[in-house]
Every structure is written in C-alpha cells, then in structure tokens.
Design a protein around this motif. Structure first.
Motif, PDB file in Angstrom:
ATOM      1  N   GLU A  62      34.991  35.207  43.905  1.00  0.00           N
ATOM      2  CA  GLU A  62      34.021  34.510  43.064  1.00  0.00           C
ATOM      3  C   GLU A  62      34.738  33.718  41.979  1.00  0.00           C
ATOM      4  O   GLU A  62      35.774  34.142  41.446  1.00  0.00           O
ATOM      5  N   GLU A  63      34.180  32.561  41.630  1.00  0.00           N
ATOM      6  CA  GLU A  63      34.839  31.647  40.693  1.00  0.00           C
ATOM      7  C   GLU A  63      35.070  32.266  39.316  1.00  0.00           C
ATOM      8  O   GLU A  63      36.078  32.016  38.676  1.00  0.00           O
ATOM      9  N   GLU A  64      34.129  33.051  38.824  1.00  0.00           N
ATOM     10  CA  GLU A  64      34.232  33.598  37.476  1.00  0.00           C
ATOM     11  C   GLU A  64      34.821  35.004  37.466  1.00  0.00           C
ATOM     12  O   GLU A  64      34.708  35.722  36.473  1.00  0.00           O
ATOM     13  N   SER A  65      35.456  35.392  38.552  1.00  0.00           N
ATOM     14  CA  SER A  65      36.090  36.704  38.634  1.00  0.00           C
ATOM     15  C   SER A  65      37.541  36.550  39.044  1.00  0.00           C
ATOM     16  O   SER A  65      37.943  35.534  39.605  1.00  0.00           O
ATOM     17  N   GLU A  66      38.330  37.583  38.758  1.00  0.00           N
ATOM     18  CA  GLU A  66      39.715  37.635  39.211  1.00  0.00           C
ATOM     19  C   GLU A  66      39.856  38.763  40.225  1.00  0.00           C
ATOM     20  O   GLU A  66      39.713  39.936  39.886  1.00  0.00           O
ATOM     21  N   ASN A  67      40.108  38.405  41.459  1.00  0.00           N
ATOM     22  CA  ASN A  67      40.451  39.378  42.488  1.00  0.00           C
ATOM     23  C   ASN A  67      41.942  39.653  42.357  1.00  0.00           C
ATOM     24  O   ASN A  67      42.760  38.751  42.536  1.00  0.00           O
ATOM     25  N   VAL A  68      42.302  40.907  42.047  1.00  0.00           N
ATOM     26  CA  VAL A  68      43.712  41.200  41.791  1.00  0.00           C
ATOM     27  C   VAL A  68      44.507  41.499  43.058  1.00  0.00           C
ATOM     28  O   VAL A  68      45.678  41.870  42.986  1.00  0.00           O
ATOM     29  N   GLY A  69      43.873  41.342  44.219  1.00  0.00           N
ATOM     30  CA  GLY A  69      44.614  41.401  45.479  1.00  0.00           C
ATOM     31  C   GLY A  69      45.328  42.712  45.720  1.00  0.00           C
ATOM     32  O   GLY A  69      46.491  42.713  46.125  1.00  0.00           O
ATOM     33  N   TRP A  70      44.611  43.833  45.492  1.00  0.00           N
ATOM     34  CA  TRP A  70      45.244  45.131  45.752  1.00  0.00           C
ATOM     35  C   TRP A  70      45.765  45.188  47.178  1.00  0.00           C
ATOM     36  O   TRP A  70      46.928  45.510  47.414  1.00  0.00           O
ATOM     37  N   MET A  71      44.916  44.868  48.133  1.00  0.00           N
ATOM     38  CA  MET A  71      45.344  44.782  49.523  1.00  0.00           C
ATOM     39  C   MET A  71      44.888  43.448  50.106  1.00  0.00           C
ATOM     40  O   MET A  71      43.714  43.086  49.978  1.00  0.00           O
ATOM     41  N   ASN A  72      45.813  42.741  50.703  1.00  0.00           N
ATOM     42  CA  ASN A  72      45.475  41.481  51.355  1.00  0.00           C
ATOM     43  C   ASN A  72      44.920  41.806  52.741  1.00  0.00           C
ATOM     44  O   ASN A  72      45.648  42.244  53.629  1.00  0.00           O
ATOM     45  N   THR A  73      43.629  41.600  52.859  1.00  0.00           N
ATOM     46  CA  THR A  73      42.882  42.060  54.022  1.00  0.00           C
ATOM     47  C   THR A  73      42.332  40.874  54.789  1.00  0.00           C
ATOM     48  O   THR A  73      41.821  39.925  54.189  1.00  0.00           O
ATOM     49  N   ILE A  74      42.428  40.934  56.106  1.00  0.00           N
ATOM     50  CA  ILE A  74      41.880  39.866  56.932  1.00  0.00           C
ATOM     51  C   ILE A  74      40.921  40.447  57.967  1.00  0.00           C
ATOM     52  O   ILE A  74      41.062  41.589  58.398  1.00  0.00           O
ATOM     53  N   ILE A  75      39.942  39.641  58.329  1.00  0.00           N
ATOM     54  CA  ILE A  75      39.055  39.922  59.442  1.00  0.00           C
ATOM     55  C   ILE A  75      39.414  38.948  60.560  1.00  0.00           C
ATOM     56  O   ILE A  75      39.615  37.756  60.310  1.00  0.00           O
TER      57      ILE A  75
END
Length: 375
Positions: free
Chosen positions: A278-291
């Motif tokens: 989301e634009e107004e949030s920071e995803n700190v990327g604990w785990m880089n996950t893909i589908i």
C-alpha cells in the motif's frame, strides 16, 4: 551456477551482540534478572512508539500472555486471519477461547477487512490482525470495526518489526501488540518475544502473569492469587535484542531494499506475483514471497521450488489455512466455509531467500534462475 548454498534466511548479527552477551556472562546476570532485559524492553517499545514493553521467551507466548491480560477466556471468540502461522490460533486456544477465521485479501494477503463484521457475534471479544510478511494491515478499518463493536485489538506483529502504517509503527494501533524475535526475524534474539502497550494497567498485568503471578509491587511471599506462566526472557537473550534494536533501522532498510530488488529483477517474468504494498504503508519485507500462476509462468510452484533446490537455493512453503488444520478441527473450531484466497496462497506460494545481508548479486542470480525456468 555458484557453488555456495543460499539459505532462506540466516540471522545477521553485526552490532554489539557479542559485547553485551559477554558482559551479561562475565557479571553472572544470565537469567531473567539483569539490566539488559529492562534496557531491551525500553529500547524496543520506544522503537515502536509505545510506552511499555514486556519481554518474553517467544512470540507465541506473547500472544497468549496478551489474551490472558485482556481477560479473554472460555466462551469467547477471537477473530483471526485464516492465512497466518498457526501460533496465532493456538494462542486463542490456550486461553480456552475459540478462533474464528476470516479469509485473506487477494492483493495484500492480510486479513480481508470487508469480511470481518460478518464473523462478529455476541461472543466476539477481540480481533488479531496479522501483518503478514511485514506488510501492515488496514488498521484504520480494523480500529473502526473494533470501536463500533467494543472489541479488543491484539496486533500480531511477529513479522513486521519497524513497518509503518500512515506514518506510525505497527504495534501502536492496538490494546496490546506482540512481536517475535526468532532467528529469521528482522530483529532477533534467537528465541524471544515481546508485548508492547500504551496502557499501564495491561503492562502491569502482563508482568504479573508472565512471572507466575508473583506480585509486581511489594515483596514475594510465595502465595499466588492466580495461575500464571513462566514466560520470562533471559538477560542473555535480551542483550542480543538490545544490540539488534540499536541497528533495527539498518536491518529494516536492508530488507526493504532486497524486497525492491526482487520486484525489479522479476518484473518482466509473467506469472510471478508479489504481495501488494500500500502507498501509505511500509512493507519491511520480512520474507520475499511469490505466488506462481502456472498458466502464465508455465511451471507449477512445486516444479520451481525443486528447480531452485537443484541450484542450491533454499525456499520455504507458506502457511496452510487455519480451516484445514487437524488440531483446530479437534479443538472444535468451525472449519466449514470457503477461504479461496488463503487456499490459493498456500497452494501456489513460497518464500525466497530473505536474509537482511543478502546481496544484489545473489538476488540477481536467484531471479535469473527463476527467469530461465519459465516457459
């Protein structure tokens, strides 16, 4: 192909960990008494923008302790996401309450806030939003729902150290928030956890229950008025945690950079899907996950996992949905209904290597292996 194995996530300890641990050992303060416990509690709660921190021995007991301090128990219901690590559900079971599941949002993979209210009953006492993989939940919507229905909020922030929502750190939106400091977390103590809160009453109750209900004020007479838990953190673990917290922003930046690099290097690979930030949030990327969308990528997620393993690249499968868990069915949870987004994530997703100190060369190599395997 490089000869070295790239693990899915190793701890990164490059601060004062050794210095502080050796100080604790050399002075004899190795158990749950000692200055590092207090220093860590103050440092980490301050990092979260919250007044109080209560260190415990892991993230699962932090959730249990939070629910106990809020008085949640038998006959109560607690709303949780269907897509989460099972510790979230187990903590609800530990207090004798019933976990109630809500499907994941198809874009953010967090709890679908549009489906929460349909699960609320007269027995509902709390909501546990889980900031999945370091991506903050829609806390404005969750806070609004909780206020209208007079519900507690317990943030499960085990994966989201330092993540922000609308400029505020996760852990600051709830009655009590819970963190894990397992070895793969952005901030680690090896094993450990913490409850944080702005409420002095809850701080006192958390300290009371975590220490087998010894009085928090006054002398110990070894008469216990309530049943408590031995959930204390050792001074040695807290020494590591303090050193990690001192560099928490550095580790956050590293994880966020790696998250962006993965997205950059895989941007042109059809069928590889990332969590929406989301634009107004920071995803700190604990785990880089893909589908993996097999129709677009041309391979299944299982095939890609096997191919990465052949190239010395470790991965991990995602959580299984709460509604398929045998333990929760035995406990008596309502496991009926459909959870299509959670099922999609569980069946087609996995973690890529995500250590804080992973370098761009390694990320480029991993993405190159993924790219060349597509068909």
């Amino acid at each position: 192909m490089p000869n070295k194995r790239i693990s899915v996530c190793e701890p990164f300890l490059n601060g004062n960990e050794t210095k502080y641990v050796m100080d604790a050992v050399s002075t004899g303060w190795i158990s749950s008494s000692g200055s590092y416990v207090t220093k860590f509690e103050e440092a980490f709660s301050g990092y979260c923008g919250v007044k109080h921190g209560v260190a415990v021995c892991n993230g699962t007991v932090a959730l249990h302790l939070a629910l106990a301090a809020l008085g949640i128990g038998k006959g109560d219901e607690v709303i949780i996401p269907s897509f989460t690590m099972i510790a979230t559900a187990f903590a609800v079971c530990y207090v004798g309450a019933m976990p109630v599941f809500v499907d994941a949002d198809k874009d953010t993979w967090n709890i679908d806030v549009t489906k929460i209210e349909e699960k609320i009953t007269s027995r509902t006492k709390a909501i546990i939003p889980v900031h999945i993989f370091g991506n903050p939940c829609d806390m404005d919507a969750i806070v609004d729902i909780a206020k209208r229905h007079n519900l507690f909020i317990v943030e499960d922030a085990a994966e989201a150290h330092g993540a922000t929502y609308h400029g505020h750190k996760v852990g600051s939106f709830s009655d009590i928030a819970c963190f894990s400091f397992f070895a793969n977390k952005n901030v680690t103590t090896g094993e450990g956890g913490m409850c944080v809160t702005d409420d002095e009453r809850y701080d006192d109750l958390l300290r009371y229950y975590k220490n087998v209900c010894f009085p928090t004020h006054g002398p110990r007479n070894y008469l216990h008025d309530d049943i408590g838990f031995n959930y204390r953190m050792s001074n040695i673990h807290a020494a590591i945690g303090l050193a990690q917290t001192e560099k928490a922003d550095d580790y956050k930046k590293m994880r966020m950079t790696n998250h962006m690099l993965y997205k950059k290097h895989l941007a042109d690979v059809s069928g590889i899907i990332f969590q929406k930030d989301e634009e107004e949030s920071e995803n700190v990327g604990w785990m880089n996950t893909i589908i993996v969308d097999p129709d677009k990528y041309g391979r299944t997620s299982d095939e890609l996992i096997a191919h990465l393993k052949d190239n010395n690249i470790d991965t991990r499968l995602l959580f299984k949905s709460m509604h398929v868990q045998p333990a929760l069915k035995k406990y008596g949870c309502d496991c009926s209904g459909e959870y299509p987004v959670t099922d999609l994530l569980s069946e087609n997703g996995f973690y890529l290597p995500s250590a804080s100190n992973l370098n761009e060369e390694d990320i480029a190599h991993i993405c190159g292996v993924i790219h060349e395997f597509a068909r």
